[in-house]
Design a protein around this motif. Structure first.
Motif, PDB file in Angstrom:
ATOM      1  N   SER A 122       7.914  -9.725  -2.673  1.00  0.00           N
ATOM      2  CA  SER A 122       7.029  -9.067  -1.714  1.00  0.00           C
ATOM      3  C   SER A 122       5.755  -9.039  -2.196  1.00  0.00           C
ATOM      4  O   SER A 122       4.691  -9.011  -1.776  1.00  0.00           O
ATOM      5  CB  SER A 122       7.550  -7.716  -1.416  1.00  0.00           C
ATOM      6  OG  SER A 122       7.767  -6.918  -2.581  1.00  0.00           O
ATOM      7  N   LEU A 123       5.493  -8.850  -3.820  1.00  0.00           N
ATOM      8  CA  LEU A 123       4.337  -8.735  -4.228  1.00  0.00           C
ATOM      9  C   LEU A 123       3.681 -10.191  -4.421  1.00  0.00           C
ATOM     10  O   LEU A 123       2.268 -10.098  -4.319  1.00  0.00           O
ATOM     11  CB  LEU A 123       4.529  -8.092  -5.807  1.00  0.00           C
ATOM     12  CG  LEU A 123       4.889  -6.719  -5.912  1.00  0.00           C
ATOM     13  CD1 LEU A 123       5.020  -6.346  -7.600  1.00  0.00           C
ATOM     14  CD2 LEU A 123       3.711  -5.824  -5.081  1.00  0.00           C
ATOM     15  N   LEU A 128       2.290 -10.414  -0.938  1.00  0.00           N
ATOM     16  CA  LEU A 128       0.921  -9.384  -1.135  1.00  0.00           C
ATOM     17  C   LEU A 128      -0.114 -10.161  -1.717  1.00  0.00           C
ATOM     18  O   LEU A 128      -1.512  -9.959  -1.293  1.00  0.00           O
ATOM     19  CB  LEU A 128       1.280  -8.141  -1.596  1.00  0.00           C
ATOM     20  CG  LEU A 128       0.182  -7.082  -1.966  1.00  0.00           C
ATOM     21  CD1 LEU A 128      -0.459  -6.620  -0.442  1.00  0.00           C
ATOM     22  CD2 LEU A 128       0.358  -5.880  -2.594  1.00  0.00           C
ATOM     23  N   THR A 133      -3.858 -11.072  -0.019  1.00  0.00           N
ATOM     24  CA  THR A 133      -5.000 -10.385  -0.467  1.00  0.00           C
ATOM     25  C   THR A 133      -5.903 -11.660  -0.885  1.00  0.00           C
ATOM     26  O   THR A 133      -7.357 -11.422  -0.871  1.00  0.00           O
ATOM     27  CB  THR A 133      -4.852  -9.445  -1.565  1.00  0.00           C
ATOM     28  OG1 THR A 133      -4.188  -9.879  -2.411  1.00  0.00           O
ATOM     29  CG2 THR A 133      -4.077  -8.154  -0.896  1.00  0.00           C
ATOM     30  N   TRP A 163      -6.699  -1.226   2.002  1.00  0.00           N
ATOM     31  CA  TRP A 163      -6.136  -0.997   0.731  1.00  0.00           C
ATOM     32  C   TRP A 163      -5.617   0.747   1.155  1.00  0.00           C
ATOM     33  O   TRP A 163      -4.695   1.098   0.548  1.00  0.00           O
ATOM     34  CB  TRP A 163      -6.984  -1.253  -0.266  1.00  0.00           C
ATOM     35  CG  TRP A 163      -7.164  -2.604  -0.628  1.00  0.00           C
ATOM     36  CD1 TRP A 163      -7.940  -3.470  -0.495  1.00  0.00           C
ATOM     37  CD2 TRP A 163      -5.789  -3.272  -1.247  1.00  0.00           C
ATOM     38  NE1 TRP A 163      -7.701  -4.782  -0.963  1.00  0.00           N
ATOM     39  CE2 TRP A 163      -6.402  -4.703  -1.524  1.00  0.00           C
ATOM     40  CE3 TRP A 163      -4.616  -2.920  -1.701  1.00  0.00           C
ATOM     41  CZ2 TRP A 163      -5.486  -5.546  -2.133  1.00  0.00           C
ATOM     42  CZ3 TRP A 163      -3.703  -3.807  -2.298  1.00  0.00           C
ATOM     43  CH2 TRP A 163      -4.324  -5.093  -2.437  1.00  0.00           C
ATOM     44  N   THR A 186      -2.757   1.139   3.279  1.00  0.00           N
ATOM     45  CA  THR A 186      -1.396   0.402   2.424  1.00  0.00           C
ATOM     46  C   THR A 186      -0.986   1.446   1.607  1.00  0.00           C
ATOM     47  O   THR A 186       0.036   1.789   1.309  1.00  0.00           O
ATOM     48  CB  THR A 186      -1.709  -0.935   2.269  1.00  0.00           C
ATOM     49  OG1 THR A 186      -2.234  -1.777   3.211  1.00  0.00           O
ATOM     50  CG2 THR A 186      -0.575  -1.432   1.293  1.00  0.00           C
ATOM     51  N   ALA A 234       2.379   3.745   1.288  1.00  0.00           N
ATOM     52  CA  ALA A 234       3.278   3.381   0.263  1.00  0.00           C
ATOM     53  C   ALA A 234       3.682   4.799  -0.309  1.00  0.00           C
ATOM     54  O   ALA A 234       4.644   5.343  -0.563  1.00  0.00           O
ATOM     55  CB  ALA A 234       2.814   2.562  -0.811  1.00  0.00           C
ATOM     56  N   ALA A 247       4.546  -3.724   1.026  1.00  0.00           N
ATOM     57  CA  ALA A 247       3.970  -4.935   0.511  1.00  0.00           C
ATOM     58  C   ALA A 247       4.124  -6.210   1.606  1.00  0.00           C
ATOM     59  O   ALA A 247       2.995  -6.755   1.861  1.00  0.00           O
ATOM     60  CB  ALA A 247       4.644  -5.508  -0.880  1.00  0.00           C
ATOM     61  N   SER A 296       0.943  -7.340   4.638  1.00  0.00           N
ATOM     62  CA  SER A 296       0.344  -8.625   4.274  1.00  0.00           C
ATOM     63  C   SER A 296       0.825  -9.641   5.626  1.00  0.00           C
ATOM     64  O   SER A 296      -0.150 -10.523   5.717  1.00  0.00           O
ATOM     65  CB  SER A 296       1.366  -9.281   2.918  1.00  0.00           C
ATOM     66  OG  SER A 296       1.029  -8.281   2.020  1.00  0.00           O
TER      67      SER A 296
END
Length: 122
Positions: free
Chosen positions: A14-15, A18, A22, A32, A35, A39, A87, A91
């Motif tokens: 997932s990162l 992301l 971005t 941001w 998001t 989170a 994430a 995204s």
């Protein structure tokens, strides 16, 4: 496989998504902030509701597969899933809508300030 290893695989994937989103779309501070707030909200909700569900004995974990760190009654591994969702979902939305929103804004107007109804009439 431990819960931590499985969680790490999902978070890593997932990162990566992301990071790609971005880099490709360059979201603004509002994106941001939203998001990050999402989170934070999901982490708090996970801590509260997982602790309640574990206390009610709705489910159990194999203690030998856990890292041993808990927030309330929730094992730290349980926080990977909401963080992965935070994430992935923004995204994907950013990747699918990022370019078209910018194209709809008239010259000199920030894309996020264009009224959606006005955008439809153009």
């Amino acid at each position: 496989m431990t819960y931590l290893a499985l969680a790490a695989l999902f978070l890593l994937g997932s990162l990566v998504l992301l990071a790609a989103a971005t880099v490709l779309r360059r979201p603004d501070r509002r994106w941001w902030a939203a998001t990050g707030l999402t989170a934070l909200s999901l982490v708090v909700l996970t801590a509260v509701f997982d602790s309640v569900m574990i206390a009610a004995d709705l489910f159990r974990f194999d203690e030998s597969a856990l890292a041993g760190v808990h927030v309330g009654l929730a094992p730290i591994e349980d926080f990977a899933w909401p963080l992965a969702a935070v994430a992935v979902v923004p995204s994907v939305v950013l990747l699918l809508t990022g370019r078209s929103r910018r194209a709809d804004a008239p010259e000199g107007v920030a894309p996020d300030t264009v009224d959606p109804v006005e955008r439809e009439t153009r």
